[in-house]
Design a protein around this motif. Sequence first.
Motif, PDB file in Angstrom:
ATOM      1  N   ARG A  87      -3.701 -10.457  20.830  1.00 36.13           N
ATOM      2  CA  ARG A  87      -3.639  -9.070  21.288  1.00 36.13           C
ATOM      3  C   ARG A  87      -3.825  -8.997  22.790  1.00 36.13           C
ATOM      4  O   ARG A  87      -4.784  -9.562  23.329  1.00 36.13           O
ATOM      5  N   ASN A 147      -7.408 -10.875  23.056  1.00 38.42           N
ATOM      6  CA  ASN A 147      -8.162 -11.337  21.892  1.00 38.42           C
ATOM      7  C   ASN A 147      -7.246 -12.123  20.977  1.00 38.42           C
ATOM      8  O   ASN A 147      -6.037 -11.954  20.999  1.00 38.42           O
ATOM      9  N   TRP A 160       3.431  -4.539  16.594  1.00 39.09           N
ATOM     10  CA  TRP A 160       2.389  -4.460  15.590  1.00 39.09           C
ATOM     11  C   TRP A 160       2.529  -5.670  14.671  1.00 39.09           C
ATOM     12  O   TRP A 160       2.922  -5.561  13.528  1.00 39.09           O
ATOM     13  N   MET A 183      -7.286  -7.062  -0.030  1.00 43.35           N
ATOM     14  CA  MET A 183      -7.080  -7.741   1.256  1.00 43.35           C
ATOM     15  C   MET A 183      -7.023  -9.250   1.068  1.00 43.35           C
ATOM     16  O   MET A 183      -7.553  -9.788   0.099  1.00 43.35           O
ATOM     17  N   SER A 184      -6.453  -9.920   2.064  1.00 39.88           N
ATOM     18  CA  SER A 184      -6.652 -11.356   2.289  1.00 39.88           C
ATOM     19  C   SER A 184      -6.307 -12.266   1.116  1.00 39.88           C
ATOM     20  O   SER A 184      -7.102 -13.138   0.752  1.00 39.88           O
ATOM     21  N   GLU A 198     -12.428 -15.341   8.956  1.00 42.48           N
ATOM     22  CA  GLU A 198     -11.077 -15.899   8.810  1.00 42.48           C
ATOM     23  C   GLU A 198     -11.050 -17.425   8.906  1.00 42.48           C
ATOM     24  O   GLU A 198     -10.259 -17.998   9.666  1.00 42.48           O
ATOM     25  N   PHE A 204       0.274  -6.569  19.778  1.00 43.20           N
ATOM     26  CA  PHE A 204      -0.041  -7.758  18.995  1.00 43.20           C
ATOM     27  C   PHE A 204       1.169  -8.678  18.939  1.00 43.20           C
ATOM     28  O   PHE A 204       2.282  -8.228  18.659  1.00 43.20           O
ATOM     29  N   LYS A 210       0.918  -9.059  12.962  1.00 43.73           N
ATOM     30  CA  LYS A 210      -0.383  -9.621  12.593  1.00 43.73           C
ATOM     31  C   LYS A 210      -0.255 -10.595  11.436  1.00 43.73           C
ATOM     32  O   LYS A 210       0.748 -10.632  10.746  1.00 43.73           O
ATOM     33  N   ALA A 242     -13.176 -11.408  20.413  1.00 46.91           N
ATOM     34  CA  ALA A 242     -12.607 -12.190  19.320  1.00 46.91           C
ATOM     35  C   ALA A 242     -11.725 -13.322  19.856  1.00 46.91           C
ATOM     36  O   ALA A 242     -10.754 -13.066  20.575  1.00 46.91           O
ATOM     37  N   ARG A 290       1.507  -5.456   3.638  1.00 49.06           N
ATOM     38  CA  ARG A 290       0.396  -5.914   4.473  1.00 49.06           C
ATOM     39  C   ARG A 290      -0.064  -7.282   4.013  1.00 49.06           C
ATOM     40  O   ARG A 290       0.212  -7.697   2.901  1.00 49.06           O
ATOM     41  N   GLU A 291      -0.803  -7.982   4.891  1.00 49.15           N
ATOM     42  CA  GLU A 291      -1.535  -9.179   4.496  1.00 49.15           C
ATOM     43  C   GLU A 291      -0.674 -10.274   3.848  1.00 49.15           C
ATOM     44  O   GLU A 291      -1.072 -10.849   2.840  1.00 49.15           O
ATOM     45  N   GLU A 298       6.045  -4.128  11.711  1.00 46.69           N
ATOM     46  CA  GLU A 298       6.276  -2.730  11.437  1.00 46.69           C
ATOM     47  C   GLU A 298       7.703  -2.366  11.785  1.00 46.69           C
ATOM     48  O   GLU A 298       8.245  -2.850  12.778  1.00 46.69           O
ATOM     49  N   TYR A 336      -6.883 -13.681  16.816  1.00 51.18           N
ATOM     50  CA  TYR A 336      -7.361 -13.505  15.445  1.00 51.18           C
ATOM     51  C   TYR A 336      -6.532 -14.363  14.475  1.00 51.18           C
ATOM     52  O   TYR A 336      -5.449 -14.830  14.798  1.00 51.18           O
ATOM     53  N   SER A 337      -7.041 -14.485  13.242  1.00 53.34           N
ATOM     54  CA  SER A 337      -6.287 -14.990  12.085  1.00 53.34           C
ATOM     55  C   SER A 337      -5.626 -16.353  12.297  1.00 53.34           C
ATOM     56  O   SER A 337      -4.418 -16.500  12.116  1.00 53.34           O
ATOM     57  N   ARG A 378       0.854  -1.196   0.000  1.00 53.35           N
ATOM     58  CA  ARG A 378       0.000   0.000   0.000  1.00 53.35           C
ATOM     59  C   ARG A 378       0.878   1.230   0.000  1.00 53.35           C
ATOM     60  O   ARG A 378       1.750   1.380   0.853  1.00 53.35           O
TER      61      ARG A 378
END
Lengths: 421, 170
Positions: free
Chosen positions: A342, A324, A367, A194-195, A283, A347, A369, A303, A413-414, A385, A326-327, A166
Amino acid sequence: MRFWRHGWAILLLAYSSLAAAVMEIEIIGAGENQIPIALVPFGGDEKLATEINQVVAGDLQRSGLFRLVDPAGKSPHVVSEVEYADWQVRGADALNIGRVNALPDGRIEVQFRLLDVVKQTDLGGHAVSAAAGQVRAVGHRIADLIYEKLTGDRGVFSTRIAYVNRQSGRYKLIVADSDGYNEQVVLSLGEPIMSPAWSPDGSHLAYVSFENGHAAVYVQSLYTRQRKLIANFEGSNSAPAWAPDGALMALVLTRDGSSQIYLIRPDGTGLRRITFSGAIDTEPHFSPDGQFLLFTSDRGGSAQIYRMAVSGGPAERMTFGGGNNYSPRYRQDGKAFVFSHRENGRFYIATQDFQSGQMELLSAGGWEKKPSYAPNGKLILYASEGRGRGILATVSSDARIKQNMYTQSGDAREPVWGPLP
Amino acid sequence: MKKIVMSVVLVNLLAACASHPPAEAPAPVAEKSAPTAKAAPASATSAQVAVDPLNDPASILAGRSVYYPFDVSAVQEADKPLVQAHGKYLAEHAARKVRLEGNCDERGSNEYNLALGQRRADGVKKMLELSGAQASQLESVSYGEEKPRASAHNEAAWSQNRRTDLNYAK
């Protein structure tokens, strides 16, 4: 599975005209039991030899399982030139020697041999060849063969990754070598992407694009570049995942209310809803045997990771405790999963063994993910990051070696690791 | 008289700030000033009869965003008058269409945030319908964390990014 046998060669040819972007790789930490190996720059074409040597050395070093021993003036290219004592003195356990030639038609041909310095035995010879310009591909293939011979695990240096870059409102879907080099732009849009999700044979990517004004799911061939819009219902269409046989996909739609998981064929037919929670279910990721899905849901109030049968029925909560999660993504042996955790505003990349139920943090937090396993389960790719930008990073599954990959510009990203070639 | 002038100034200030998220304790201010907002433009209407209230910077309809706490998708008390006013406006202007665009801060996964943003937009859509808007006038979409208004990693930025925008078709 049609492209399995010659997948890597074909794809590299298809995109060979695109320039490689500058990458900077930063390695943090060291493995516990590193194998000391001396890589003697190959005989023959000196320029090719130097380039290939750099790729092989970089790959082995990044794996965290090898320590490079300086050949320091010794340069045998055939077994008869090897004095094992020279290498025992230098502390090398393994030695790699060989020759590289540029053939009249431009093809690169390497013949190399791996030697066990301790046992003073020949571990076998290999020949690798590729089209002109595929120097990095040759290096990755050699590194894979060395890695496999000395560790017993599949090498993943010849695999590819996908991610989204991006920059200033421009979104590019990128496919690159596992070390981040050789970036190829698959799609470039002024709206978010995304994804990305690899088909099991590496021939297609599914992804979410906002080019229609909302999230819709596309499947695109990496060979023909043809793409098909497979889910474009009202609301959001997202989170595509492939079943291991490549004949079925899971995705998330909001067309019937909240985000729920559906099954669909990759051609967009056969849509069927499988979760009925009224909460956020998203996800999905298929187990290696294709029988189960891990997914993220807030049905319990926040989540967390859940598991359910692909055939439907109740879901079982997998993560407990603070924070939480995720993913989720299954490890290739199906015995563990990796996810994003998280807690207290940070994260972390975390794994959990199905049997013990214990969560293990693999990173210091920040950061971090969207983790995904390399096909051999030994490395995990994720979004991190650094220097104020989104970057790619990997961590070894034992958490000892971390590397940050700084792409040329913009936010990475992603990311998602592709299958074996 | 002084009190009314003060209120008008307050309303204008609020309208000017409409594109910003509420500060620490915005709810009481918004609720108290909402009734005067209806009274305030009354003196101006005689001069501008044909003005669409949607284009009146002093109208509550000038507010086009509602904001949320972290990981919450229900319209907050402070924003209900705004959403209800838009619902009433849409009921009275059947030709108008509005796109509800849900957004999230960057905490959480992209996909979870896409789902959360959709739930935020759908929540506003439902409240608009309850206030008289027709489903055919409304479309809800989510951008998740993909289109942040502010890019810093702090609460000041995040609070601006957790919102649903009411985007009227031209």
